[in-house]
Enzyme design. Structure first.
Site, PDB file in Angstrom:
ATOM      1  N   LEU A  99       1.558   4.283   5.144  1.00  0.00           N
ATOM      2  CA  LEU A  99       1.652   5.270   5.480  1.00  0.00           C
ATOM      3  C   LEU A  99       2.696   5.126   6.356  1.00  0.00           C
ATOM      4  O   LEU A  99       3.351   6.342   6.877  1.00  0.00           O
ATOM      5  CB  LEU A  99       0.553   6.213   6.209  1.00  0.00           C
ATOM      6  CG  LEU A  99      -0.751   7.164   4.828  1.00  0.00           C
ATOM      7  CD1 LEU A  99      -1.648   7.200   5.871  1.00  0.00           C
ATOM      8  CD2 LEU A  99      -0.309   7.455   4.227  1.00  0.00           C
ATOM      9  N   SER A 127      -6.445   9.857  -2.689  1.00  0.00           N
ATOM     10  CA  SER A 127      -7.505   8.370  -2.157  1.00  0.00           C
ATOM     11  C   SER A 127      -9.407   8.593  -2.133  1.00  0.00           C
ATOM     12  O   SER A 127      -9.152  10.077  -2.926  1.00  0.00           O
ATOM     13  CB  SER A 127      -7.852   9.085  -0.103  1.00  0.00           C
ATOM     14  OG  SER A 127      -8.645   8.623   0.475  1.00  0.00           O
ATOM     15  N   ARG A 128      -9.684   7.666  -2.280  1.00  0.00           N
ATOM     16  CA  ARG A 128     -11.854   8.891  -2.299  1.00  0.00           C
ATOM     17  C   ARG A 128     -12.472  10.163  -1.866  1.00  0.00           C
ATOM     18  O   ARG A 128     -12.979  10.321  -2.427  1.00  0.00           O
ATOM     19  CB  ARG A 128     -12.364   7.138  -2.690  1.00  0.00           C
ATOM     20  CG  ARG A 128     -12.135   6.390  -3.393  1.00  0.00           C
ATOM     21  CD  ARG A 128     -12.417   5.172  -2.760  1.00  0.00           C
ATOM     22  NE  ARG A 128     -12.324   4.232  -1.818  1.00  0.00           N
ATOM     23  CZ  ARG A 128     -13.034   2.691  -1.298  1.00  0.00           C
ATOM     24  NH1 ARG A 128     -13.826   2.900  -1.837  1.00  0.00           N
ATOM     25  NH2 ARG A 128     -12.120   2.394   0.165  1.00  0.00           N
ATOM     26  N   HIS A 143      -6.296  -5.126  -6.144  1.00  0.00           N
ATOM     27  CA  HIS A 143      -5.484  -5.307  -6.288  1.00  0.00           C
ATOM     28  C   HIS A 143      -5.827  -5.228  -8.428  1.00  0.00           C
ATOM     29  O   HIS A 143      -4.829  -4.179  -9.314  1.00  0.00           O
ATOM     30  CB  HIS A 143      -4.721  -6.419  -6.301  1.00  0.00           C
ATOM     31  CG  HIS A 143      -4.241  -5.280  -5.056  1.00  0.00           C
ATOM     32  ND1 HIS A 143      -3.375  -6.844  -4.140  1.00  0.00           N
ATOM     33  CD2 HIS A 143      -4.853  -4.964  -3.940  1.00  0.00           C
ATOM     34  CE1 HIS A 143      -3.294  -6.054  -3.002  1.00  0.00           C
ATOM     35  NE2 HIS A 143      -3.405  -5.214  -2.714  1.00  0.00           N
ATOM     36  N   LYS A 162       1.184  -7.536  -2.272  1.00  0.00           N
ATOM     37  CA  LYS A 162       0.677  -8.810  -2.642  1.00  0.00           C
ATOM     38  C   LYS A 162      -0.308  -8.403  -1.812  1.00  0.00           C
ATOM     39  O   LYS A 162      -0.917  -7.798  -0.808  1.00  0.00           O
ATOM     40  CB  LYS A 162       1.937  -9.775  -2.064  1.00  0.00           C
ATOM     41  CG  LYS A 162       2.351  -9.206  -0.523  1.00  0.00           C
ATOM     42  CD  LYS A 162       1.683  -9.220   0.185  1.00  0.00           C
ATOM     43  CE  LYS A 162       1.941  -8.794   1.304  1.00  0.00           C
ATOM     44  NZ  LYS A 162       0.507  -9.412   2.627  1.00  0.00           N
ATOM     45  N   ASP A 208      -2.458 -13.260   3.306  1.00  0.00           N
ATOM     46  CA  ASP A 208      -1.868 -11.875   3.789  1.00  0.00           C
ATOM     47  C   ASP A 208      -0.287 -12.902   3.850  1.00  0.00           C
ATOM     48  O   ASP A 208       0.021 -11.620   3.360  1.00  0.00           O
ATOM     49  CB  ASP A 208      -2.369 -11.577   5.149  1.00  0.00           C
ATOM     50  CG  ASP A 208      -2.107 -10.660   5.451  1.00  0.00           C
ATOM     51  OD1 ASP A 208      -1.497  -9.608   5.104  1.00  0.00           O
ATOM     52  OD2 ASP A 208      -1.909 -10.689   6.455  1.00  0.00           O
TER      53      ASP A 208
END
Length: 346
Positions: free
Chosen positions: A29, A49-50, A92, A110, A190
């Site tokens: 966002l 979104s859930r 992913h 990633k 990360d």
């Protein structure tokens, strides 16, 4: 939003690609989606979104016309041509495969997988579906990295013999997904992945073996300090990444006749020029370094535009799923080395 845009590489007009987004993370966002929205070839058409309330709020804040309360609903939308996936790491592969099988091209954050085996499964999905799948290493689209690669290839620093990389930040928030081992958190997944990816870019070949030293957080179980060494066959990458150190990042590429230093290699700012240094080594205080500045660009914008263009024209993708598999092979070897405490073949 315009209905067509000019391809900078041709005079033909290209219809924008209609994109859907799976998830409404803070990163998406605040960083990647606003950048994608500015691209004339990238039309953000739906977000899922859930939590439908969260989806509607996120879509409204970004001017996205459609909001869905489940990921499958978005994938069932026949108007969506491509999907951007900024979900937690462990999701992913699952949602990249579902999206491709639903007829959508996929740009996934990633790391695209948590193992080379799982990443390779997406190569099979790409062949099965004919849809393009790529891992979102936005740095490869920034002109500073393209310039560095061109300098290496043209021999401006002689033979490249060593890449040194550092990338760190401090985050001990137990609720942050980067600190949750079970969803693929930790420094190597990360941020260490950037050192692996960009060294492969500069060397233009794959490393043959890897060794690593890992310090794990006693509470989270994630690697909070990871230092690694990749053997490129007579040349090396050395890197340190940390989720619990001062915020810092830098890359140095050392050749036999000079060096390249990238000042902000990974989180290149989108609001001011970036600069890199080319140094012939004639002084040790770096006064011999010549500065190259780049106009203000947004690497997330460049990434989504390049992917949209590839969908329309069939042009190559800078960080294809095959390149992603190579990155995961290296990361797998580094994690094996953490356990074996020896060199591991890639």
């Amino acid at each position: 939003m315009s209905t067509s845009a000019q391809d900078p590489k041709s005079s033909e007009s290209i219809t924008p690609v209609r994109w859907g987004v799976l998830g409404a993370s803070n990163f998406a966002l605040k960083v990647s989606l606003p950048s994608m929205w500015r691209g004339p070839l990238t039309q953000l058409a739906a977000l899922a979104s859930r939590d439908i309330g969260k989806a509607r709020a996120a879509a409204e804040s970004l001017g996205i016309p459609k909001a869905y309360g489940s990921y499958d609903e978005l994938l069932d939308d026949p108007e969506i041509e491509a999907v951007y996936i900024p979900l937690p790491n462990h999701l992913h592969v699952k949602w990249s495969a579902r999206a491709a099988r639903a007829g959508k091209h996929v740009l996934c954050e990633k790391p695209i997988a948590l193992s080379a085996k799982d990443a390779a499964a997406l190569v099979d999905v790409q062949h099965e579906t004919g849809k393009r799948i790529a891992e979102a290493f936005m740095v490869r689209y920034h002109p500073q990295w393209q310039q560095a690669r061109d300098w290496v290839r043209s021999g401006r620093i002689g033979e490249l013999v060593s890449v040194q990389a550092a990338f760190s930040y401090f985050n001990r928030d137990a609720t942050n997904i980067r600190n949750r081992e079970q969803v693929g958190g930790g420094a190597l997944y990360d941020i260490g992945c950037y050192a692996v990816n960009t060294s492969r870019l500069l060397f233009g070949r794959e490393p043959v073996r890897a060794m690593v030293l890992v310090e794990r957080d006693p509470e989270f179980g994630t690697d909070r300090l990871t230092s690694g060494l990749l053997d490129y066959g007579g040349a090396h990458l050395t890197f340190t990444c940390s989720t619990q150190a001062v915020a810092y990042q830098r890359v140095n590429a050392l050749g036999t006749k000079g060096r390249i230093e990238i000042e902000i290699p990974f989180n290149a700012p989108a609001d001011r020029p970036c600069k890199i240094f080319l140094d012939d080594g004639s002084t040790l205080n770096c006064s011999s370094a010549k500065v190259t500045s780049f106009p203000v660009v947004d690497q997330y914008h460049l990434q989504s535009e390049a992917f949209s263009r590839a969908i329309r024209t069939g042009s190559p993708i800078e960080n294809s799923i095959e390149v992603a598999v190579g990155n995961m092979r290296v990361i797998d070897a580094l994690f094996r080395s953490a356990e074996s405490r020896r060199w591991e073949k890639i």
